[in-house]
Design a protein around this motif. Structure first.
Motif, PDB file in Angstrom:
ATOM      1  N   GLY A  80      -5.872  15.842  18.626  1.00  0.00           N
ATOM      2  CA  GLY A  80      -7.198  16.192  18.143  1.00  0.00           C
ATOM      3  C   GLY A  80      -8.185  15.094  18.481  1.00  0.00           C
ATOM      4  O   GLY A  80      -8.296  14.657  19.626  1.00  0.00           O
ATOM      5  N   GLN A  81      -8.894  14.615  17.469  1.00  0.00           N
ATOM      6  CA  GLN A  81      -9.853  13.530  17.663  1.00  0.00           C
ATOM      7  C   GLN A  81      -9.287  12.182  17.231  1.00  0.00           C
ATOM      8  O   GLN A  81     -10.030  11.259  16.911  1.00  0.00           O
ATOM      9  N   GLU A  82      -7.967  12.074  17.259  1.00  0.00           N
ATOM     10  CA  GLU A  82      -7.294  10.836  16.872  1.00  0.00           C
ATOM     11  C   GLU A  82      -6.448  10.328  18.025  1.00  0.00           C
ATOM     12  O   GLU A  82      -5.890  11.114  18.792  1.00  0.00           O
ATOM     13  N   LEU A  83      -6.382   9.021  18.164  1.00  0.00           N
ATOM     14  CA  LEU A  83      -5.515   8.388  19.152  1.00  0.00           C
ATOM     15  C   LEU A  83      -4.414   7.630  18.411  1.00  0.00           C
ATOM     16  O   LEU A  83      -4.692   6.874  17.476  1.00  0.00           O
ATOM     17  N   ILE A  84      -3.184   7.849  18.834  1.00  0.00           N
ATOM     18  CA  ILE A  84      -2.015   7.199  18.230  1.00  0.00           C
ATOM     19  C   ILE A  84      -1.467   6.200  19.233  1.00  0.00           C
ATOM     20  O   ILE A  84      -1.335   6.500  20.423  1.00  0.00           O
ATOM     21  N   SER A  85      -1.123   4.991  18.767  1.00  0.00           N
ATOM     22  CA  SER A  85      -0.569   3.975  19.669  1.00  0.00           C
ATOM     23  C   SER A  85       0.674   3.330  19.067  1.00  0.00           C
ATOM     24  O   SER A  85       0.837   3.282  17.846  1.00  0.00           O
ATOM     25  N   LEU A  86       1.518   2.828  19.951  1.00  0.00           N
ATOM     26  CA  LEU A  86       2.762   2.158  19.570  1.00  0.00           C
ATOM     27  C   LEU A  86       2.684   0.672  19.882  1.00  0.00           C
ATOM     28  O   LEU A  86       1.850   0.220  20.656  1.00  0.00           O
ATOM     29  N   THR A  87       3.610  -0.079  19.268  1.00  0.00           N
ATOM     30  CA  THR A  87       3.884  -1.463  19.682  1.00  0.00           C
ATOM     31  C   THR A  87       5.353  -1.547  20.066  1.00  0.00           C
ATOM     32  O   THR A  87       6.169  -0.711  19.677  1.00  0.00           O
ATOM     33  N   TRP A  88       5.692  -2.570  20.826  1.00  0.00           N
ATOM     34  CA  TRP A  88       7.024  -2.646  21.426  1.00  0.00           C
ATOM     35  C   TRP A  88       8.110  -2.954  20.389  1.00  0.00           C
ATOM     36  O   TRP A  88       8.978  -2.124  20.115  1.00  0.00           O
ATOM     37  N   HIS A  89       8.099  -4.155  19.831  1.00  0.00           N
ATOM     38  CA  HIS A  89       9.206  -4.616  18.997  1.00  0.00           C
ATOM     39  C   HIS A  89       8.934  -4.553  17.499  1.00  0.00           C
ATOM     40  O   HIS A  89       9.840  -4.790  16.707  1.00  0.00           O
ATOM     41  N   ASP A  90       7.706  -4.291  17.112  1.00  0.00           N
ATOM     42  CA  ASP A  90       7.312  -4.524  15.726  1.00  0.00           C
ATOM     43  C   ASP A  90       7.526  -3.342  14.795  1.00  0.00           C
ATOM     44  O   ASP A  90       7.366  -3.477  13.578  1.00  0.00           O
TER      45      ASP A  90
END
Length: 251
Positions: free
Chosen positions: A90-100
Motif C-alpha cells: 500500500g502506502q507503506e514501505l517495509i525494510s529489514l536489517t541483516w543480523h539484528d
C-alpha cells in the motif's frame, strides 16, 4: 528376488530428472546506477525505483529516478544496523536489517519511520505476491508473512531437482513466480511459490562481465518489475549500470 527385480524395473523406467533450463539475460537497454550503492533491495513504483543499500554506516533507503539514476529522496538507516531488503505494501514501505532481527515500517511518500517489528534469524530480502510478504533469510527457505501484522504464516523450502538452494537473496514476484538472486553467483532462480521448485534460471554472467569487477561482493543483486509495462530491471552491488532485460518465458 521377484520383488527386487520388479523394483529395479520400476526404477529403470522412472523418468530422469529434467534439466532445469538456463536462459542468458537478454538486455533491452542499459541505464545509469549509483556505483556507490551496495544494493540490498529494489522495487519499481509509479515511475521510480526504490532501493535499499547495506553496510553499517552506509545503509539507506532511497527513491531513484529510473532514467537518470539520480537519487531524489533518501533516508539513512543508522548504525548499528546493516540495511537489507524492502517492499511496498500500500502506502507503506517495509525494510529489514541483516543480523539484528529488527525491521522498520516507513511511510512511502515521506520515508518517515513510524514503526518497528521483530523476526528470528537474519533478514535478507522482501517481495509480495499481493497476498503475503515473501522474505528470504539466506537459507533455502522463504518465509511468508502477514502483510498487516508481519507475523510469519508459513515457510517454503526451495529446491532444484531435489537439492536445497540456499543463499536466496534479493526477491521479486513476477508473473506468478518468485525471482531470487543467489548470493555470490550470476544466477537468478525462478521459483514456483507453491512447490518451491526452481523451474528455470536466468544467467546474468554477460552483464557481470560488462561491470568487470574483481570484488567478490560486487555481485548481481537487485530485481525490479514494472508490471504495467512488463519491464524487468536488474543491477548489482556497486554496479554502475541498471539493465532492463526481457522477462522470462513460461514453459
Amino acid at each position: 528376488m521377484r520383488r527386487l527385480a520388479c523394483l529395479l524395473l520400476l526404477l529403470a523406467a522412472a523418468p530422469a530428472p529434467r534439466d532445469i533450463p538456463v536462459a542468458p539475460a537478454q538486455v533491452i537497454r542499459t541505464l545509469p546506477h549509483d556505483p556507490g550503492a551496495f544494493t540490498e533491495g529494489l522495487f519499481y513504483r509509479d515511475g521510480y525505483l526504490y532501493e535499499s543499500t547495506g553496510e553499517v554506516g552506509h545503509s539507506s533507503i532511497r527513491k531513484v529516478d529510473l532514467e537518470t539514476g539520480k537519487v531524489v529522496q533518501r533516508i539513512t538507516v543508522p548504525p548499528p544496523y546493516f540495511g537489507e531488503g524492502i517492499v511496498a505494501i500500500g502506502q507503506e514501505l517495509i525494510s529489514l536489517t541483516w543480523h539484528d532481527g529488527i525491521g522498520f515500517r516507513w511511510t512511502l511518500d515521506t520515508l518517515r519511520q513510524h514503526g518497528i517489528f521483530h523476526y528470528p534469524g537474519e533478514g535478507w530480502a522482501l517481495t509480495s505476491d499481493g497476498k503475503a510478504i515473501i522474505m528470504s533469510d539466506g537459507t533455502a527457505e522463504l518465509r511468508f508473512l502477514d502483510p498487516v501484522t508481519l507475523k510469519e504464516r508459513r515457510r517454503l523450502k526451495v529446491t532444484a531437482n531435489g537439492a536445497p538452494i540456499d543463499q536466496l537473496n534479493e526477491l521479486e514476484y513476477v508473473d506468478g513466480e518468485v525471482l531470487a538472486n543467489i548470493w555470490r553467483t550470476n544466477r537468478i532462480a525462478r521459483i514456483n511459490p507453491s512447490s518451491g521448485h526452481v523451474v528455470g534460471w536466468i544467467d546474468l554472467s554477460a552483464l557481470a562481465a560488462r561491470v568487470n569487477t574483481s570484488d567478490q561482493d560486487e555481485v548481481p543483486n537487485g530485481i525490479a518489475w514494472d508490471k504495467a509495462r512488463r519491464r524487468l530491471f536488474v543491477t548489482g552491488k556497486d554496479w554502475p549500470f541498471l539493465f532492463e532485460i526481457k522477462p522470462p518465458k513460461h514453459r
